[in-house]
Write a protein that holds these residues in place. Sequence first.
Motif, PDB file in Angstrom:
ATOM      1  N   GLU A  16      -6.543  10.858  59.443  1.00  9.87           N
ATOM      2  CA  GLU A  16      -5.598  11.729  60.165  1.00  9.87           C
ATOM      3  C   GLU A  16      -6.029  11.961  61.621  1.00  9.87           C
ATOM      4  O   GLU A  16      -5.276  12.435  62.446  1.00  9.87           O
ATOM      5  N   ARG A  49      -6.812  17.744  62.568  1.00  6.69           N
ATOM      6  CA  ARG A  49      -5.943  17.383  63.692  1.00  6.69           C
ATOM      7  C   ARG A  49      -5.216  18.584  64.316  1.00  6.69           C
ATOM      8  O   ARG A  49      -5.160  18.683  65.549  1.00  6.69           O
ATOM      9  N   PRO A  50      -4.679  19.501  63.523  1.00  4.69           N
ATOM     10  CA  PRO A  50      -3.971  20.637  64.163  1.00  4.69           C
ATOM     11  C   PRO A  50      -4.860  21.430  65.120  1.00  4.69           C
ATOM     12  O   PRO A  50      -4.415  21.849  66.189  1.00  4.69           O
ATOM     13  N   ILE A 106      -5.286  19.398  68.312  1.00  4.24           N
ATOM     14  CA  ILE A 106      -4.050  19.425  69.109  1.00  4.24           C
ATOM     15  C   ILE A 106      -3.926  20.769  69.833  1.00  4.24           C
ATOM     16  O   ILE A 106      -3.566  20.834  71.015  1.00  4.24           O
ATOM     17  N   LYS A 107      -4.288  21.820  69.131  1.00  6.67           N
ATOM     18  CA  LYS A 107      -4.236  23.156  69.756  1.00  6.67           C
ATOM     19  C   LYS A 107      -5.192  23.217  70.958  1.00  6.67           C
ATOM     20  O   LYS A 107      -4.838  23.708  72.035  1.00  6.67           O
ATOM     21  N   ASN A 110       3.380  17.704  69.773  1.00  8.87           N
ATOM     22  CA  ASN A 110       3.869  17.883  68.406  1.00  8.87           C
ATOM     23  C   ASN A 110       2.714  17.657  67.417  1.00  8.87           C
ATOM     24  O   ASN A 110       1.577  17.401  67.833  1.00  8.87           O
ATOM     25  N   GLU A 111       3.003  17.727  66.127  1.00 10.21           N
ATOM     26  CA  GLU A 111       1.915  17.677  65.137  1.00 10.21           C
ATOM     27  C   GLU A 111       1.178  16.341  65.109  1.00 10.21           C
ATOM     28  O   GLU A 111       0.089  16.222  64.551  1.00 10.21           O
ATOM     29  N   TRP A 112       1.784  15.286  65.710  1.00 10.37           N
ATOM     30  CA  TRP A 112       1.121  13.970  65.750  1.00 10.37           C
ATOM     31  C   TRP A 112       0.333  13.785  67.039  1.00 10.37           C
ATOM     32  O   TRP A 112      -0.266  12.735  67.256  1.00 10.37           O
TER      33      TRP A 112
END
Length: 247
Positions: A75, A188-189, A192-193, A224-226
């Motif tokens: 991920e 991953r989140p 990304i944050k 976005n989440e990706w």
Amino acid sequence: MSAFLTPKIHLVGDVSSTMDVVREMLAASPSDTEPFAVLAESQSSGRGTTGRQWSSPRGNMYFSLCLPTTLVAAEFLPVLPLATGLACRAAIMELVEGAVVHVKWPNDIIYDGKKIGGSIAECEGEHLIVGIGINIEVAPPVPDGGRPSYAVNSIASVLGKGAVTPQLLAEAVWRNFFSAVADQGFKRPELIKQFEAAMDKSLVLHKRTPTGRDPMPLHALKLNEWGHLVVGRPDGSEEVLVAEYLF
Ligand code: BTN
């Protein structure tokens, strides 16, 4: 994981590209499963994104990290360039106290709107090679109408801090990179944050086209989440960028 926090960096002189040196080392010991890195004094054929040349005079950091793909959670793979940018930003801010460094999606390191570094990622068999260039002493001229460049030691000098060396910076990048990437608990989140918080959202962006620059000015809004970038156009509409490079 703690073993990876001890940098294993091969120092070399003038080379074509540290990406090539890593490939030669992999070919010589294909079953090597430990991460390693190559730090060069200069490069005669430094490569940037989309096949562009990366100007590589002495004084800057030319660094390639090599790691087995198995070390990176599936991920996490799509956001590896973002993790690389964050590791470089953290390393510079660690070594130059008080420097406010930003990232620009997907792979640039920015100070005061100017580019101070960037990264590329390539695959070689079962290994990933992450190449990082950071201007330390020299801010090379930008040939293609791109964002102006700046150098880490110019920031240090303005802030009255000591100069940074390529080796010190490379070691700090290694530590920050592996403490995020090899930590299977770091998701991953969260990455990304962190990237979103480190972006300079005031930058005016333009898409790179095969012939130059798209005239439409864009602003980074969020990821976005990706890890894809959502940009805003002047008319208020939004667009999701997946694989573009930006001026
Ligand atoms: C970019 O275009 O922003 C990415 C530049 C990446 C340059 C680095 S320097 C070390 C490694 N060796 C190369 O030939 N390229 C990368």
